[in-house]
Design a protein around this motif. Structure first.
Motif, PDB file in Angstrom:
ATOM      1  N   ARG A  46     -11.946   3.169   9.091  1.00 11.05           N
ATOM      2  CA  ARG A  46     -10.484   3.078   9.235  1.00 11.05           C
ATOM      3  C   ARG A  46      -9.809   3.980   8.202  1.00 11.05           C
ATOM      4  N   LYS A  76      -7.444   7.481   8.746  1.00 10.95           N
ATOM      5  CA  LYS A  76      -6.104   7.684   8.169  1.00 10.95           C
ATOM      6  C   LYS A  76      -6.056   9.014   7.413  1.00 10.95           C
ATOM      7  N   LYS A 107      -2.702   7.444  15.418  1.00 11.46           N
ATOM      8  CA  LYS A 107      -2.356   6.123  14.850  1.00 11.46           C
ATOM      9  C   LYS A 107      -3.597   5.252  14.840  1.00 11.46           C
ATOM     10  N   PRO A 118      -4.056  -1.913  13.450  1.00  9.53           N
ATOM     11  CA  PRO A 118      -4.504  -2.821  12.384  1.00  9.53           C
ATOM     12  C   PRO A 118      -5.719  -3.628  12.848  1.00  9.53           C
ATOM     13  N   PRO A 119      -6.506  -4.179  11.914  1.00  8.02           N
ATOM     14  CA  PRO A 119      -7.681  -4.964  12.314  1.00  8.02           C
ATOM     15  C   PRO A 119      -7.265  -6.137  13.224  1.00  8.02           C
ATOM     16  N   SER A 120      -8.084  -6.389  14.233  1.00  2.88           N
ATOM     17  CA  SER A 120      -7.766  -7.438  15.205  1.00  2.88           C
ATOM     18  C   SER A 120      -8.359  -8.772  14.779  1.00  2.88           C
TER      19      SER A 120
END
Ligand code: SF4
Ligand code: SF4
Length: 441
Positions: free
Chosen positions: A131, A135, A166, A169-171
């Motif tokens: 992740r 970014k 994009k 966010p973590p699920s």
């Protein structure tokens, strides 16, 4: 094919296995016609038969890998189209796995190649690192053109281009939990969260878990499970791959002993192929062989499992779906009909794009390490898909989805997202502007 291994060489079970695979090849060359790299490059050494000869020569002579063999083995996508085509049943998958391990042990790669592979192996299997890397890649994208100017930096350029703009966010669905069935209970499964997919598209497992629980299936996301090991396995880093396999076997064995499992559901077909091979990968490990075989027997692609649940026929959607059959699903696992039958029953019009047997060029990290061949395969794949004039493209592998999605404006979704939608779930992201669906969706 005649082979000339010594008894001493054959005492190594890995070499013995390679020899028995080699002996099955009758040089017929049928496999060349469906091999994406031969079709693209036209070089016998970039065909399955050519690679088989190179591997035979290297192993028989007990030689270290050299630049020639590394070049041609690295160009292999591990798409396994050759195994579907081969009339002699040559197990190319395990042969090339062995060749890659031999290369990793005996060949020193050029510095940049080594650094890039190390970075991929250290980042991709770990969701947190991946992740963060995505970014950073989003910030570094303007440099892609610059990196393209230097041959050894082309993989960096490919990486920057592939990174999404994009990052979701973590699920919550990726966290360890037990999701109770919300209808009369008909089964209990574990689901693989894995590494790259929950970062690139957390909606896939959310859709799978929502659909399964609505259908009466309890879904466990076990504590401690992680990357299946496919990524490093395809790099020839056998010990790292086996460590991942052992960790997941332990986790799923605990889940089996703690309430039982009807299946281990996999929504990324590249991972599914590897998990179904755990029994083979760990066959020489006395402590794990039996447990790994049990895990492999339980591993199911999500569509394979859903197909056993007899889903009702849904109203027509008036929507054309081009079904992209991921190589790992069609060639690796031989799952070909279940996804299409499920989509048809769910009310979609399903189209098979021409040349569906040819890889899209994604193939794990192939689109990073071999960007030129990968780009040619991607263009060919997208042209074939577009020729079916679809409203949406469905696939069962996040790698293919990312690859194809980077070259077309047509929405690309996971098969299970369409099924979830058809049976009462939310409309998949990206289909908001698709206006051809029926009123019931
Ligand atoms: S796995 Fe795919 S790319 Fe590799 S030799 Fe077989 S058909 Fe060709
Ligand atoms: S099709 Fe099978 S037997 Fe024929 S050359 Fe290819 S791998 Fe060998």
């Amino acid at each position: 094919m005649q082979t000339n291994f010594t008894a001493e060489q054959l005492a190594d079970p890995h070499v013995a296995e390679a020899e028995s695979i080699l002996r099955k090849c009758v040089h017929c060359g049928f496999c060349t016609a469906t091999c994406p790299t031969y079709v693209t490059l036209g070089n016998e050494l970039d065909s399955p038969r050519g690679r088989i000869y190179l591997i035979k020569d290297m192993l028989e002579n007990g030689r270290a890998a050299d630049e020639q063999i590394v070049t041609h083995i690295d160009r292999c996508l591990s798409c396994l189209a050759c195994t579907t085509t081969c009339p002699s049943g040559v197990d190319y998958m395990h042969l090339v796995d062995h060749a890659r391990t031999h290369i990793e042990k005996t060949y020193r790669r050029p510095l940049m190649n080594r650094l890039t592979r190390n970075m991929l192996a250290m980042v991709l299997p770990y969701p947190g690192r991946f992740r963060l890397a995505l970014k950073l890649a989003a910030l570094g994208r303007p440099l892609a053109g610059l990196f393209d100017q230097v041959k050894s930096l082309k993989p960096m350029a490919a990486m920057l281009r592939l990174a999404p703009t994009k990052v979701a966010p973590p699920s919550d669905f990726a966290k360890p939990a037990t999701h109770a069935a919300t209808a009369a209970r008909r089964g209990r499964v574990a689901i693989l969260t894995g590494c790259a997919q929950p970062v690139l598209d957390p909606g896939i497992n959310e859709a799978a878990i929502s659909l399964l629980t609505r259908l009466g299936v309890e879904v466990v996301v076990p504590q401690g499970e992680g990357c299946c090991g496919a990524l490093v396995h395809h790099m020839g880093r056998e010990e790292q791959a086996l460590d991942s396999a052992r960790r997941n076997v332990d986790v799923w064995t605990r889940a089996i002993e703690n309430g039982g499992l009807d299946a281990i559901i996999v929504t990324t077909s590249g991972c599914g192929t590897t998990i179904k091979d755990y029994g083979h990968m760990l066959r020489l490990d006395a402590a794990y062989a039996e447990k790994a075989a049990r895990v492999s027997a339980l591993a199911k692609d999500v569509t394979e499992y859903l197909h056993t649940l007899d889903l009702p026929i849904a109203e027509t959607k008036g929507m054309i779906v081009a079904y992209h059959s991921a190589c790992s699903l069609q060639h690796g696992q031989k799952v070909t009909m279940a996804p299409k039958l499920l989509l048809k029953a769910a009310g979609f019009t399903v189209k098979d794009p021409p040349e569906g047997h040819l890889c899209c060029g994604s193939a794990g990290t192939y689109n990073i390490m071999q960007p030129e061949i990968s780009a040619k395969l991607k263009a060919r794949k997208v042209k074939n898909i577009v020729s079916t004039k679809p409203d949406v493209i469905a696939a069962g592998n996040i790698g293919c989805m990312t690859q194809i999605g980077s070259a077309t404006g047509i929405p690309v979704v996971h098969t299970v997202e369409l099924l979830d939608w058809a049976y009462g779930g939310p409309r998949p992201k990206g289909l908001e502007r698709t206006a051809t669906d029926g009123a019931n969706c």
